[in-house]
Write a protein that holds these residues in place. Structure first.
Motif, PDB file in Angstrom:
ATOM      1  N   TYR A 122     -55.933 -12.441  75.173  1.00 57.54           N
ATOM      2  CA  TYR A 122     -56.141 -12.204  73.770  1.00 57.54           C
ATOM      3  C   TYR A 122     -55.570 -10.715  73.357  1.00 57.54           C
ATOM      4  O   TYR A 122     -55.465  -9.925  74.055  1.00 57.54           O
ATOM      5  CB  TYR A 122     -57.600 -12.428  73.605  1.00 57.54           C
ATOM      6  N   LYS A 123     -55.647 -10.580  71.898  1.00 55.64           N
ATOM      7  CA  LYS A 123     -55.140  -9.408  71.626  1.00 55.64           C
ATOM      8  C   LYS A 123     -55.988  -8.238  71.738  1.00 55.64           C
ATOM      9  O   LYS A 123     -57.132  -8.717  71.409  1.00 55.64           O
ATOM     10  CB  LYS A 123     -54.909  -9.607  69.988  1.00 55.64           C
ATOM     11  N   GLY A 124     -55.803  -7.259  71.723  1.00 57.73           N
ATOM     12  CA  GLY A 124     -56.589  -6.159  72.022  1.00 57.73           C
ATOM     13  C   GLY A 124     -57.205  -5.545  70.477  1.00 57.73           C
ATOM     14  O   GLY A 124     -56.651  -6.243  69.698  1.00 57.73           O
ATOM     15  N   ILE A 125     -57.382  -4.207  70.634  1.00 59.97           N
ATOM     16  CA  ILE A 125     -57.945  -3.641  69.600  1.00 59.97           C
ATOM     17  C   ILE A 125     -56.813  -3.336  68.619  1.00 59.97           C
ATOM     18  O   ILE A 125     -57.064  -3.589  67.297  1.00 59.97           O
ATOM     19  CB  ILE A 125     -58.581  -2.501  69.760  1.00 59.97           C
ATOM     20  N   ASP A 126     -55.506  -3.123  69.050  1.00 60.48           N
ATOM     21  CA  ASP A 126     -54.419  -2.804  68.063  1.00 60.48           C
ATOM     22  C   ASP A 126     -53.483  -3.821  68.356  1.00 60.48           C
ATOM     23  O   ASP A 126     -53.453  -4.482  69.322  1.00 60.48           O
ATOM     24  CB  ASP A 126     -53.931  -1.325  67.975  1.00 60.48           C
ATOM     25  N   GLU A 127     -52.402  -3.810  67.695  1.00 64.18           N
ATOM     26  CA  GLU A 127     -51.132  -4.768  67.766  1.00 64.18           C
ATOM     27  C   GLU A 127     -50.597  -4.532  69.356  1.00 64.18           C
ATOM     28  O   GLU A 127     -49.982  -5.450  69.702  1.00 64.18           O
ATOM     29  CB  GLU A 127     -50.144  -4.736  66.823  1.00 64.18           C
ATOM     30  N   HIS A 128     -50.536  -3.720  69.827  1.00 62.04           N
ATOM     31  CA  HIS A 128     -49.755  -3.387  71.148  1.00 62.04           C
ATOM     32  C   HIS A 128     -50.970  -3.490  72.317  1.00 62.04           C
ATOM     33  O   HIS A 128     -49.977  -3.648  73.384  1.00 62.04           O
ATOM     34  CB  HIS A 128     -49.139  -1.943  71.401  1.00 62.04           C
ATOM     35  N   SER A 129     -52.089  -3.702  72.226  1.00 61.62           N
ATOM     36  CA  SER A 129     -52.839  -3.779  73.253  1.00 61.62           C
ATOM     37  C   SER A 129     -53.146  -5.296  73.747  1.00 61.62           C
ATOM     38  O   SER A 129     -53.326  -6.133  72.705  1.00 61.62           O
ATOM     39  CB  SER A 129     -54.189  -2.999  73.306  1.00 61.62           C
ATOM     40  N   LEU A 130     -53.427  -5.717  74.785  1.00 60.22           N
ATOM     41  CA  LEU A 130     -53.871  -7.121  75.266  1.00 60.22           C
ATOM     42  C   LEU A 130     -55.273  -6.927  76.097  1.00 60.22           C
ATOM     43  O   LEU A 130     -55.450  -5.725  76.821  1.00 60.22           O
ATOM     44  CB  LEU A 130     -52.764  -7.530  76.183  1.00 60.22           C
ATOM     45  N   GLY A 131     -55.990  -7.649  76.034  1.00 65.07           N
ATOM     46  CA  GLY A 131     -56.913  -8.273  76.893  1.00 65.07           C
ATOM     47  C   GLY A 131     -56.888  -9.234  78.005  1.00 65.07           C
ATOM     48  O   GLY A 131     -56.388 -10.268  77.404  1.00 65.07           O
ATOM     49  N   LEU A 132     -57.520  -9.132  79.218  1.00 58.61           N
ATOM     50  CA  LEU A 132     -57.124 -10.370  79.959  1.00 58.61           C
ATOM     51  C   LEU A 132     -58.707 -10.536  80.532  1.00 58.61           C
ATOM     52  O   LEU A 132     -59.279  -9.519  81.002  1.00 58.61           O
ATOM     53  CB  LEU A 132     -56.333 -10.195  81.194  1.00 58.61           C
ATOM     54  N   SER A 133     -59.449 -11.674  80.571  1.00 58.47           N
ATOM     55  CA  SER A 133     -60.590 -11.869  81.121  1.00 58.47           C
ATOM     56  C   SER A 133     -60.470 -12.812  82.020  1.00 58.47           C
ATOM     57  O   SER A 133     -60.118 -14.059  81.858  1.00 58.47           O
ATOM     58  CB  SER A 133     -61.568 -12.296  79.895  1.00 58.47           C
ATOM     59  N   TRP A 134     -60.546 -12.514  83.532  1.00 53.27           N
ATOM     60  CA  TRP A 134     -60.407 -13.465  84.570  1.00 53.27           C
ATOM     61  C   TRP A 134     -61.876 -13.962  85.122  1.00 53.27           C
ATOM     62  O   TRP A 134     -62.612 -13.132  85.064  1.00 53.27           O
ATOM     63  CB  TRP A 134     -59.688 -12.808  85.748  1.00 53.27           C
ATOM     64  N   GLU A 135     -62.064 -15.161  85.394  1.00 49.02           N
ATOM     65  CA  GLU A 135     -63.392 -15.582  85.824  1.00 49.02           C
ATOM     66  C   GLU A 135     -63.159 -16.421  86.920  1.00 49.02           C
ATOM     67  O   GLU A 135     -62.211 -17.501  87.094  1.00 49.02           O
ATOM     68  CB  GLU A 135     -64.123 -16.377  84.816  1.00 49.02           C
ATOM     69  N   TRP A 136     -63.671 -15.938  88.349  1.00 50.64           N
ATOM     70  CA  TRP A 136     -63.503 -16.701  89.349  1.00 50.64           C
ATOM     71  C   TRP A 136     -64.744 -17.331  90.218  1.00 50.64           C
ATOM     72  O   TRP A 136     -65.535 -16.617  90.048  1.00 50.64           O
ATOM     73  CB  TRP A 136     -62.610 -16.079  90.458  1.00 50.64           C
TER      74      TRP A 136
END
Length: 172
Positions: A122-136
Motif C-alpha cells: 500500500y501507499k505510505g504516508i507520502d507519495e514516495h513511501s510504501l508499506g508492506l504488511s506480511w502475515e504468515w
C-alpha cells in the motif's frame, strides 16, 4: 531474465491456470454453483492483483512475487495491492528485503512445515513511501531470537500464539 527463465515462468503460469480451469470444471460438473462462483471470484481477484503488480512500473519485485510459490518449497503467498502503486523507485530494495525475510524464516522454520502467507502492498504516508504488511501462518523455532533478528534486519515483527508471524515494513 534470460529466455530459459521466461519459458519456465510461462510454464508455471500455464500450469496454475490449468489447475484453476480444472477446479472450475469440477465444481460445474458436480453442480456446486456456489463453490464455482466463489472460485471465479478468487480467480478474478488474483488476476486483478497480478495486473496491478505488473503495472507497478517495477520489474524485479513483480517477477519475484509472481514466481514466489514456484521458487520456495515451504512457502505459499498471496499478494494484494490496495491501489495502483508505482514500485519502480523501490524495485531492488523490495526484492532484497523479501529475500532477506525468507532467509531469516528459513533459519527458524520447522522442518516440513508449510507456511502460508499474504502480503499487502500500500501507499505510505507520502507519495514516495510504501508499506508492506506480511502475515504468515506456521510454527517457528526460537521465536524470541527469530523476532530479534527480524527487527535488527529492519522489519517490525510480531509472533502471535507461536503460529502467526506478522511483519511490517515501511520504505521511503
Amino acid at each position: 531474465m534470460d529466455d530459459k527463465e521466461i519459458i519456465t515462468l510461462l510454464r508455471h503460469k500455464r500450469h496454475d491456470w490449468m489447475n484453476q480451469i480444472q477446479l472450475l470444471q469440477g465444481y460445474a460438473s458436480l453442480g456446486k454453483q456456489e463453490r464455482l462462483l466463489d472460485q471465479i471470484d478468487d480467480i478474478k481477484e488474483e488476476a486483478e492483483n497480478e495486473r496491478r503488480i505488473l503495472n507497478s512500473d517495477a520489474v524485479v519485485f513483480p517477477i519475484w512475487l509472481i514466481s514466489f510459490n514456484w521458487k520456495y518449497d515451504y512457502y505459499r503467498i498471496k499478494y494484494s495491492l490496495s491501489d495502483e502503486v508505482d514500485l519502480s523507485r523501490h524495485d531492488q530494495k523490495l526484492t532484497a528485503y523479501g529475500e532477506r525475510m525468507i532467509e531469516l524464516m528459513n533459519d527458524y522454520r520447522v522442518a516440513d512445515e508449510l507456511y502460508e502467507g499474504t502480503v499487502q502492498i500500500y501507499k505510505g504516508i507520502d507519495e514516495h513511501s510504501l508499506g508492506l504488511s506480511w502475515e504468515w501462518e506456521g510454527r517457528f523455532r526460537h521465536t524470541e531470537t527469530f523476532m530479534k533478528e527480524l527487527n535488527q534486519a529492519g522489519f517490525i515483527a510480531t509472533i502471535l500464539e507461536e503460529r502467526e508471524l506478522s511483519i511490517e515494513m515501511m520504505i521511503d
